[in-house]
Design a protein around this motif. Structure first.
Motif, PDB file in Angstrom:
ATOM      1  N   ARG A  93     -26.574 -27.937  97.520  1.00 34.36           N
ATOM      2  CA  ARG A  93     -25.787 -28.000  97.859  1.00 34.36           C
ATOM      3  C   ARG A  93     -26.320 -26.332  99.740  1.00 34.36           C
ATOM      4  O   ARG A  93     -25.506 -26.573 100.830  1.00 34.36           O
ATOM      5  N   VAL A  94     -26.724 -25.608  99.198  1.00 39.05           N
ATOM      6  CA  VAL A  94     -27.524 -24.613  99.626  1.00 39.05           C
ATOM      7  C   VAL A  94     -28.518 -25.086 101.313  1.00 39.05           C
ATOM      8  O   VAL A  94     -28.094 -24.578 101.547  1.00 39.05           O
ATOM      9  N   LEU A  95     -29.303 -25.783 100.160  1.00 39.80           N
ATOM     10  CA  LEU A  95     -30.031 -25.955 101.002  1.00 39.80           C
ATOM     11  C   LEU A  95     -29.933 -27.686 102.042  1.00 39.80           C
ATOM     12  O   LEU A  95     -30.158 -27.676 102.901  1.00 39.80           O
ATOM     13  N   ALA A  96     -29.142 -28.278 101.547  1.00 35.36           N
ATOM     14  CA  ALA A  96     -28.272 -28.550 101.882  1.00 35.36           C
ATOM     15  C   ALA A  96     -27.636 -28.415 103.417  1.00 35.36           C
ATOM     16  O   ALA A  96     -28.222 -29.009 104.119  1.00 35.36           O
ATOM     17  N   LEU A  97     -27.069 -27.592 103.225  1.00 35.63           N
ATOM     18  CA  LEU A  97     -26.506 -26.492 104.366  1.00 35.63           C
ATOM     19  C   LEU A  97     -27.859 -26.281 105.127  1.00 35.63           C
ATOM     20  O   LEU A  97     -27.907 -26.185 106.550  1.00 35.63           O
ATOM     21  N   LEU A  98     -28.706 -25.775 104.403  1.00 33.53           N
ATOM     22  CA  LEU A  98     -30.268 -25.718 105.642  1.00 33.53           C
ATOM     23  C   LEU A  98     -30.820 -26.786 106.413  1.00 33.53           C
ATOM     24  O   LEU A  98     -31.083 -26.330 107.688  1.00 33.53           O
ATOM     25  N   THR A 115     -19.266 -25.832 113.310  1.00 31.80           N
ATOM     26  CA  THR A 115     -18.058 -25.264 112.253  1.00 31.80           C
ATOM     27  C   THR A 115     -17.991 -25.400 111.147  1.00 31.80           C
ATOM     28  O   THR A 115     -18.757 -25.655 110.655  1.00 31.80           O
ATOM     29  N   VAL A 116     -17.936 -24.225 111.019  1.00 29.31           N
ATOM     30  CA  VAL A 116     -17.132 -24.020 108.992  1.00 29.31           C
ATOM     31  C   VAL A 116     -16.804 -25.182 108.396  1.00 29.31           C
ATOM     32  O   VAL A 116     -17.151 -25.718 107.414  1.00 29.31           O
ATOM     33  N   ALA A 117     -15.290 -25.450 109.686  1.00 31.51           N
ATOM     34  CA  ALA A 117     -14.258 -26.536 108.661  1.00 31.51           C
ATOM     35  C   ALA A 117     -15.778 -27.812 108.614  1.00 31.51           C
ATOM     36  O   ALA A 117     -15.226 -28.890 107.772  1.00 31.51           O
ATOM     37  N   ASP A 118     -16.422 -28.143 109.909  1.00 30.82           N
ATOM     38  CA  ASP A 118     -17.556 -29.452 110.179  1.00 30.82           C
ATOM     39  C   ASP A 118     -18.797 -29.540 108.343  1.00 30.82           C
ATOM     40  O   ASP A 118     -18.861 -30.435 107.946  1.00 30.82           O
ATOM     41  N   LEU A 119     -19.290 -28.149 108.243  1.00 28.48           N
ATOM     42  CA  LEU A 119     -20.019 -28.029 107.366  1.00 28.48           C
ATOM     43  C   LEU A 119     -19.435 -28.310 105.597  1.00 28.48           C
ATOM     44  O   LEU A 119     -19.448 -28.352 104.859  1.00 28.48           O
ATOM     45  N   ALA A 137     -16.743 -29.894 105.228  1.00 33.09           N
ATOM     46  CA  ALA A 137     -16.514 -31.408 105.241  1.00 33.09           C
ATOM     47  C   ALA A 137     -17.109 -32.469 104.818  1.00 33.09           C
ATOM     48  O   ALA A 137     -17.802 -32.725 103.908  1.00 33.09           O
ATOM     49  N   ARG A 138     -19.012 -31.857 104.951  1.00 32.26           N
ATOM     50  CA  ARG A 138     -20.083 -32.499 105.220  1.00 32.26           C
ATOM     51  C   ARG A 138     -20.585 -32.139 103.617  1.00 32.26           C
ATOM     52  O   ARG A 138     -21.325 -33.198 102.655  1.00 32.26           O
ATOM     53  N   LEU A 139     -20.138 -30.971 102.504  1.00 33.06           N
ATOM     54  CA  LEU A 139     -21.147 -30.676 101.857  1.00 33.06           C
ATOM     55  C   LEU A 139     -20.305 -31.076 100.474  1.00 33.06           C
ATOM     56  O   LEU A 139     -20.197 -30.682  99.468  1.00 33.06           O
ATOM     57  N   GLY A 140     -19.052 -30.764 101.475  1.00 39.12           N
ATOM     58  CA  GLY A 140     -17.521 -31.488  99.691  1.00 39.12           C
ATOM     59  C   GLY A 140     -16.937 -30.051  98.938  1.00 39.12           C
ATOM     60  O   GLY A 140     -16.788 -29.788  98.285  1.00 39.12           O
ATOM     61  N   VAL A 141     -16.673 -29.005  99.616  1.00 43.76           N
ATOM     62  CA  VAL A 141     -16.434 -27.924  99.932  1.00 43.76           C
ATOM     63  C   VAL A 141     -15.760 -27.046 100.539  1.00 43.76           C
ATOM     64  O   VAL A 141     -15.075 -27.759 101.170  1.00 43.76           O
ATOM     65  N   ASP A 142     -14.509 -25.688  99.970  1.00 40.90           N
ATOM     66  CA  ASP A 142     -14.132 -25.570 100.725  1.00 40.90           C
ATOM     67  C   ASP A 142     -14.895 -24.296 101.614  1.00 40.90           C
ATOM     68  O   ASP A 142     -15.484 -24.173 101.882  1.00 40.90           O
ATOM     69  N   VAL A 159     -18.557 -22.260 102.390  1.00 48.20           N
ATOM     70  CA  VAL A 159     -19.741 -22.368 102.969  1.00 48.20           C
ATOM     71  C   VAL A 159     -20.177 -21.041 103.190  1.00 48.20           C
ATOM     72  O   VAL A 159     -21.279 -20.776 103.563  1.00 48.20           O
ATOM     73  N   ARG A 160     -19.333 -20.135 103.723  1.00 51.47           N
ATOM     74  CA  ARG A 160     -19.923 -18.273 104.132  1.00 51.47           C
ATOM     75  C   ARG A 160     -20.604 -18.216 102.974  1.00 51.47           C
ATOM     76  O   ARG A 160     -21.160 -16.974 103.277  1.00 51.47           O
ATOM     77  N   ARG A 161     -20.008 -18.538 101.779  1.00 57.54           N
ATOM     78  CA  ARG A 161     -20.626 -17.941 100.410  1.00 57.54           C
ATOM     79  C   ARG A 161     -22.251 -18.615 100.445  1.00 57.54           C
ATOM     80  O   ARG A 161     -23.430 -17.048 100.362  1.00 57.54           O
TER      81      ARG A 161
END
Length: 360
Positions: A7-12, A22-26, A28-33, A37-39
């Motif tokens: 998921r970290v690589l998916a975020l990249l 936005t944090v909310a969009d990320l 939702a796309r990653l399936g985490v809270d 995302v901030r972590r």
């Protein structure tokens, strides 16, 4: 690979798509809270990836400008596009860097690709080939291209060193209008406010006059010229600015210039056909076409071109398969008649008899 690492690589990969997320969009796309995302963003920072955090209502995360994207994050289709782009540009495109630079870039990309994708792309590179040999160029040409592009964008005059096709060197000030890639080369189209003949005999006639005295360090009429980038020996940007014509078309200027280049022969032929039919056999850059008034209800097109040799033109006229009138040069008529005689002879000649079988 753990789920969190994936998921970290998916975020990249998401951030590499550009823009601020936005944090909310990320989340939702990653399936985490959002806290996760901030972590994940913190993990990327620890890995040296410059992730910027933006506060506010429309804040979120983005990659800092200038970050070099790890090729590992390319999709299969993106990796194929990059590698093929490098290969095709080296073989058939307008080269602006050495072949070694293209090869090293492709090698770096292949080294970090997943093994399965790497094997598939290696198979393509091993089996693909081109009819054209690799083109050669140096890093100097890449620097010239980038420098002239900036000057054209910022409307800054340029001092240009140039060597024409006869080996004559000159220095002049030009106003760069645009850069055009054509036939495996880069061309600069620029206004030349200095008096005298064109820098390069292949520059062709003026295509756009300009008399704005504030356009550059040299005032006076400015004729648009075409310069081959590989013949530019040096350039530096000068102070001041200029205004380019709002409707100027660099591509049309370069093609008209190449078509009007001075050669050994000036050809002028009238063809009983519409312009689009003639253009299929004589592309821009090779000939200039002009519609003529209809005669006997038929459309006529005037063809003008320059050539060092005339021997290839009769075959083109035959391929048009339309009536034509040769206005100049007279020797072209002789070549066309000779071709017609040869074709008639070939078409009416009897086939040789097959040898009799050997009875022994």
């Amino acid at each position: 690979m753990t789920t969190s690492t994936t998921r970290v690589l998916a975020l990249l990969e998401i951030l590499q798509g550009g823009g601020t997320r936005t944090v909310a969009d990320l989340a939702a796309r990653l399936g985490v809270d959002e806290r996760t995302v901030r972590r994940y963003a913190g993990h990327l920072l620890e890995l040296g990836v410059p992730v910027e955090s933006l506060r506010g209502r429309y804040g979120g995360y983005r990659l800092a400008p200038g970050h070099r994207m790890p090729p590992l994050m390319l999709t299969d289709e993106e990796a194929l596009a990059v590698l093929l782009g490098l290969l095709v540009a080296q073989r058939t495109g307008p080269v602006t860097a050495s072949g070694a630079a293209s090869e090293s870039a492709a090698a770096k990309l292949r080294r970090v690709l997943p093994k399965a994708l790497g094997r598939r792309l290696e198979a393509l590179l091993e089996t693909a080939d081109f009819t054209a040999p690799p083109r050669s160029a140096g890093a100097r040409e890449a620097g010239l291209l980038l420098g002239l592009a900036e000057a054209a964008r910022d409307r800054r005059p340029v001092a240009l060193g140039y060597t024409d096709r006869r080996g004559r060197s000159s220095e002049r000030t030009v106003w760069p209008y645009g850069l055009v890639a054509h036939g495996g080369r880069w061309y600069l189209t620029a206004a030349d406010p200095s008096a005298g003949p064109a820098t390069d005999p292949s520059a062709g006639p003026a295509t756009d006059p300009s008399t704005d005295p504030s356009a550059g360090p040299v005032a006076g009429p400015a004729e648009v010229r075409t310069f081959r980038l590989d013949r530019v020996t040096g350039m530096h940007v000068l102070p001041g600015s200029f205004e380019s014509p709002p409707d100027f078309d660099p591509v049309a200027a370069v093609l008209d210039s190449l078509a009007g280049a001075p050669w050994a022969h000036e050809v002028r032929v009238r063809v009983r056909a519409e312009e689009h039919h003639v253009r299929r056999h004589l592309p821009p850059g090779l000939a200039t076409l002009s519609p003529l008034p209809p005669e006997d209800g038929a459309d006529w097109t005037e063809v003008r071109l320059r050539a060092e040799r005339l021997d290839w033109i009769p075959a083109v006229l035959a391929a048009l398969d339309r009536p034509f009138v040769i206005d100049r040069p007279p020797e072209l008529r002789t070549l066309v008649t000779s071709l017609a005689d040869r074709l008639t002879m070939y078409a009416t000649a009897s086939a040789p008899e097959a040898p009799a079988p050997d009875d022994h």
